[in-house]
Design a protein around this motif. Sequence first.
Motif, PDB file in Angstrom:
ATOM      1  N   ILE A   1      10.500   6.174  -1.714  1.00  0.00           N
ATOM      2  CA  ILE A   1      11.048   6.348  -3.060  1.00  0.00           C
ATOM      3  C   ILE A   1      11.040   7.811  -3.485  1.00  0.00           C
ATOM      4  O   ILE A   1      11.203   8.112  -4.670  1.00  0.00           O
ATOM      5  CB  ILE A   1      10.267   5.504  -4.088  1.00  0.00           C
ATOM      6  CG1 ILE A   1       8.788   5.906  -4.123  1.00  0.00           C
ATOM      7  CG2 ILE A   1      10.411   4.028  -3.789  1.00  0.00           C
ATOM      8  CD1 ILE A   1       8.017   5.224  -5.237  1.00  0.00           C
ATOM      9  N   GLY A   2      10.893   8.714  -2.558  1.00  0.00           N
ATOM     10  CA  GLY A   2      10.938  10.126  -2.889  1.00  0.00           C
ATOM     11  C   GLY A   2       9.574  10.681  -3.258  1.00  0.00           C
ATOM     12  O   GLY A   2       8.592   9.940  -3.401  1.00  0.00           O
ATOM     13  N   ALA A   3       9.513  11.999  -3.401  1.00  0.00           N
ATOM     14  CA  ALA A   3       8.277  12.707  -3.756  1.00  0.00           C
ATOM     15  C   ALA A   3       7.179  12.465  -2.731  1.00  0.00           C
ATOM     16  O   ALA A   3       5.994  12.533  -3.056  1.00  0.00           O
ATOM     17  CB  ALA A   3       7.808  12.311  -5.158  1.00  0.00           C
ATOM     18  N   GLY A   4       7.566  12.158  -1.504  1.00  0.00           N
ATOM     19  CA  GLY A   4       6.580  11.919  -0.462  1.00  0.00           C
ATOM     20  C   GLY A   4       5.907  10.567  -0.523  1.00  0.00           C
ATOM     21  O   GLY A   4       4.966  10.305   0.238  1.00  0.00           O
ATOM     22  N   LEU A   5       6.374   9.677  -1.382  1.00  0.00           N
ATOM     23  CA  LEU A   5       5.755   8.366  -1.549  1.00  0.00           C
ATOM     24  C   LEU A   5       6.436   7.335  -0.652  1.00  0.00           C
ATOM     25  O   LEU A   5       7.660   7.213  -0.651  1.00  0.00           O
ATOM     26  CB  LEU A   5       5.843   7.906  -3.006  1.00  0.00           C
ATOM     27  CG  LEU A   5       5.097   8.767  -4.031  1.00  0.00           C
ATOM     28  CD1 LEU A   5       5.355   8.268  -5.440  1.00  0.00           C
ATOM     29  CD2 LEU A   5       3.604   8.775  -3.737  1.00  0.00           C
ATOM     30  N   CYS A   6       5.650   6.619   0.106  1.00  0.00           N
ATOM     31  CA  CYS A   6       6.166   5.550   0.963  1.00  0.00           C
ATOM     32  C   CYS A   6       5.193   4.382   0.910  1.00  0.00           C
ATOM     33  O   CYS A   6       3.978   4.564   0.862  1.00  0.00           O
ATOM     34  CB  CYS A   6       6.383   6.024   2.401  1.00  0.00           C
ATOM     35  SG  CYS A   6       5.093   7.072   3.058  1.00  0.00           S
ATOM     36  N   THR A   7       5.744   3.178   0.926  1.00  0.00           N
ATOM     37  CA  THR A   7       4.971   1.954   0.718  1.00  0.00           C
ATOM     38  C   THR A   7       5.108   1.038   1.915  1.00  0.00           C
ATOM     39  O   THR A   7       6.225   0.721   2.339  1.00  0.00           O
ATOM     40  CB  THR A   7       5.448   1.211  -0.539  1.00  0.00           C
ATOM     41  OG1 THR A   7       5.325   2.072  -1.673  1.00  0.00           O
ATOM     42  CG2 THR A   7       4.638  -0.050  -0.772  1.00  0.00           C
TER      43      THR A   7
ATOM     44  N   VAL B   1       0.864  -1.182   0.000  1.00  0.00           N
ATOM     45  CA  VAL B   1       0.000   0.000   0.000  1.00  0.00           C
ATOM     46  C   VAL B   1       0.896   1.225   0.000  1.00  0.00           C
ATOM     47  O   VAL B   1       1.666   1.433   0.940  1.00  0.00           O
ATOM     48  CB  VAL B   1      -0.944   0.014   1.214  1.00  0.00           C
ATOM     49  CG1 VAL B   1      -1.760   1.298   1.234  1.00  0.00           C
ATOM     50  CG2 VAL B   1      -1.859  -1.196   1.204  1.00  0.00           C
ATOM     51  N   GLU B   2       0.791   2.020  -1.051  1.00  0.00           N
ATOM     52  CA  GLU B   2       1.639   3.203  -1.190  1.00  0.00           C
ATOM     53  C   GLU B   2       0.805   4.462  -0.989  1.00  0.00           C
ATOM     54  O   GLU B   2      -0.266   4.619  -1.590  1.00  0.00           O
ATOM     55  CB  GLU B   2       2.296   3.227  -2.566  1.00  0.00           C
ATOM     56  CG  GLU B   2       3.299   4.367  -2.747  1.00  0.00           C
ATOM     57  CD  GLU B   2       3.974   4.307  -4.095  1.00  0.00           C
ATOM     58  OE1 GLU B   2       5.198   4.102  -4.137  1.00  0.00           O
ATOM     59  OE2 GLU B   2       3.269   4.454  -5.121  1.00  0.00           O
ATOM     60  N   THR B   3       1.307   5.350  -0.161  1.00  0.00           N
ATOM     61  CA  THR B   3       0.624   6.609   0.126  1.00  0.00           C
ATOM     62  C   THR B   3       1.566   7.774  -0.160  1.00  0.00           C
ATOM     63  O   THR B   3       2.777   7.599  -0.261  1.00  0.00           O
ATOM     64  CB  THR B   3       0.167   6.676   1.589  1.00  0.00           C
ATOM     65  OG1 THR B   3       1.328   6.716   2.441  1.00  0.00           O
ATOM     66  CG2 THR B   3      -0.680   5.471   1.959  1.00  0.00           C
ATOM     67  N   ARG B   4       0.989   8.942  -0.250  1.00  0.00           N
ATOM     68  CA  ARG B   4       1.798  10.152  -0.336  1.00  0.00           C
ATOM     69  C   ARG B   4       1.711  10.838   1.022  1.00  0.00           C
ATOM     70  O   ARG B   4       0.707  11.461   1.355  1.00  0.00           O
ATOM     71  CB  ARG B   4       1.304  11.079  -1.440  1.00  0.00           C
ATOM     72  CG  ARG B   4       2.290  12.216  -1.762  1.00  0.00           C
ATOM     73  CD  ARG B   4       1.767  13.071  -2.903  1.00  0.00           C
ATOM     74  NE  ARG B   4       1.587  12.298  -4.119  1.00  0.00           N
ATOM     75  CZ  ARG B   4       2.555  12.027  -5.002  1.00  0.00           C
ATOM     76  NH1 ARG B   4       3.784  12.476  -4.780  1.00  0.00           N
ATOM     77  NH2 ARG B   4       2.297  11.332  -6.085  1.00  0.00           N
ATOM     78  N   GLY B   5       2.753  10.673   1.778  1.00  0.00           N
ATOM     79  CA  GLY B   5       2.768  11.185   3.139  1.00  0.00           C
ATOM     80  C   GLY B   5       2.939  10.052   4.138  1.00  0.00           C
ATOM     81  O   GLY B   5       2.315   8.982   4.011  1.00  0.00           O
TER      82      GLY B   5
END
Length: 264
Positions: free
Chosen positions: A163-169, A134-138
């Motif tokens: 992975i940058g740009a505020g994306l975390c999984t 599940v990948e979110t921005r923030g």
Amino acid sequence: METYNQQSVNSFQAPRRQDSFKDTALGLVSTSSFPAIVGTADMMLKSAGVHLVGYEKIGSGHCTAIVRGGIADVRLAVEAGVQTAEQFGQLVSSLVIPRPFPNLDVVLPITNRFSQLIEESNYSRLSNLAIGLVETRGFPAMVGACDAMLKAADVHLAAYEKIGAGLCTAIIRGSVANVAVAVEAGMFEAERIGELNAVMVIPRPLDELEQTLPLASCWIEQRQPLKLPLNIKEKEQVAEIEVLQLPDLTKVPIKIKEEVWHEE
């Protein structure tokens, strides 16, 4: 005639250390999210006889899966990967490099270092389980999604990837049914808190795919030496410990010899 034959022999006796590069190719498929690249890599592995070298993350959410194998297999795998990434709406670019020079392997991060990621002394307790991403921005949205997934089903939080740009999984492991239920709960919670970017469920991941995924140190066990029970007969009687008591020197009489001095 002899010269021709000798040249022919010399041509066949060329250094064979480059033979491993002669009929192989590198395949690269890039996506704009980590769940998409994992799903793309899974499809590439299952569609052709290729090996997953690993991933390269360059920031801004761009991730690239790198595979290696025969030229025909790599072309087929990249084609399947492109179609998969397009279905996710996350395709960025793709590339096939037939017969790469050895120096390309030395300079770029595409060597076989990932095949030795898990040492013989370590093993994963979560192997052969389904994967949910599940990948979110923030970051708060991801943490909330993790909490919801852990409470919704019997799954384990394996690790998380940035992975940058505020994306975390968030990466979870468990049975297929539990992972599916947990991912659904994580999606709703991520949308409630912040922004949901991508999700992925991989029911039967291959070993090569598992070895390239991040894994929290708490799920890596050190192999312990085998402990065999030893039947030791207990003594019926306990040996008595004798305490050596020293006498009190203050109470011991000391005789001092008296000397008589005579004046001459």
